[in-house]
Scaffold this motif. Sequence first.
Motif, mmCIF file in Angstrom:
data_model
loop_
_atom_site.group_PDB
_atom_site.id
_atom_site.type_symbol
_atom_site.label_atom_id
_atom_site.label_comp_id
_atom_site.label_asym_id
_atom_site.label_seq_id
_atom_site.Cartn_x
_atom_site.Cartn_y
_atom_site.Cartn_z
ATOM 1 N N GLU A 44 0.802 -1.212 0.000
ATOM 2 C CA GLU A 44 0.000 0.000 0.000
ATOM 3 C C GLU A 44 0.845 1.278 0.000
ATOM 4 O OE1 GLU A 44 -2.446 -2.951 2.553
ATOM 5 O OE2 GLU A 44 -0.385 -2.678 1.845
ATOM 6 N N GLN A 45 2.135 1.150 0.310
ATOM 7 C CA GLN A 45 2.968 2.347 0.416
ATOM 8 C C GLN A 45 4.315 2.185 -0.292
ATOM 9 O OE1 GLN A 45 2.696 2.948 4.649
ATOM 10 N NE2 GLN A 45 3.783 1.084 5.167
ATOM 11 N N PHE A 54 6.004 5.405 -1.917
ATOM 12 C CA PHE A 54 6.533 6.304 -0.891
ATOM 13 C C PHE A 54 7.821 5.750 -0.302
ATOM 14 C CE2 PHE A 54 6.948 7.547 3.564
ATOM 15 C CZ PHE A 54 6.865 8.924 3.481
ATOM 16 N N ASP A 80 4.922 7.271 7.474
ATOM 17 C CA ASP A 80 4.571 6.321 6.420
ATOM 18 C C ASP A 80 3.060 6.389 6.165
ATOM 19 O OD1 ASP A 80 7.212 5.603 6.421
ATOM 20 O OD2 ASP A 80 6.906 3.576 7.213
ATOM 21 N N PRO A 81 2.615 6.281 4.926
ATOM 22 C CA PRO A 81 1.212 6.559 4.602
ATOM 23 C C PRO A 81 0.176 5.771 5.397
ATOM 24 C CG PRO A 81 2.514 6.504 2.601
ATOM 25 C CD PRO A 81 3.434 6.078 3.707
#
Length: 379
Positions: A117-118, A121, A211-212
Amino acid sequence: MTYTLWGSAHSLYTGKARSYLIKKGLPFRERYPSDPEFASRILPAVGHFVVPVLETDNGEIIQDSGDIIDFLEQRHAEPPLEPQSSVQQWVSLIFDAFGSEYLLPLAMHYRWSYRDEQETFLRAEFGRAMVAGVDRSARRESAARTMEFFAGFLPNLGVFPEVIAAMEDSYLALIDALDNHFQHHPYLLGGRPCRGDFGMMAPLFAHLGRDPVPAMLMKTKAPNLFRWTERMNAVPISDGEYPGYGEDYCGQDTVPETLIAVLKIVFADWTPGLKADADCFNAWAAHKKAGDVVSRSGEPQIHPNVGKVEYPWRGVTMKRGSAPHMLWMFARAQDLAAGSAGEAGERLNALIEQVGGQEAMELSLAKRIMRDKNMLVLA
């Protein structure tokens, strides 16, 4: 003097050192390991690849976020960022160790278990730390190799599918209690930060607050806690959110009731692992001598372990590598408590009992641990 902080935005322990420098009001510049000088000068001096590292104008090099704070506190008395009373000092040391060490597996879980999911980033963050001056795709590919290495830490930290639900439940309970505290108080112990605040910034900023996936969790579940991470990276001590609060620690060596609620969660969740770590260390140390490196392999490690531990925790069985660095940090709070006498000692003992810390505080190590030349060794 302008200090140089070698680190990165996504580094857990750099967040601790950076926040301290900001709140201390010390001029510094931050440089990344992707800078060629890191490999040519800093890496040979430290002995292994690790951040943060503090460099002074006259070439002194200090590694480890805690050592950096100790070094700078000796040089710069103002502004005071550590309470002078024994109860509050103990609380500060507890949160320093808890944040710096206990919360590390949770921070790594939320970074790497939710990697998909991240991914973009994280590749950008690791890329900027590792590679300078290349095109975006090359930087991302370079980052991917480093990311695989760090993602591989999860098993040694005890992060397995069967324990994740319990870990996340414990985290939600902790940040809910912290959120309530920071609605009423700007910092852990009142109107100015302490060592415990900086220790908690280690996991709660770079990983869990930036972190997102975990950042969104913190913003939606604990917005006052997220606001604290912003406050800890701002120069002013006071915050207009708390009109008239002042910039002092709580008076008469007291601890806010909202923080006592947090401490109860801390010791309920932390004690089983601390006990398992102490038992493992004592078995390992029984046949070791002063000066031996604290490491199962005998080689220096950034996060050394001396064996495997296994213990019941929140309805599951935790299995991970032992954490002697956590024991070393926790011993500072034990030493302070052991040296507190008279009325202050009585008040500290009453607090320890109130928050359920007796069992943890009574743990004993067969041999003392010390840091020497950027590694843990037996004293």
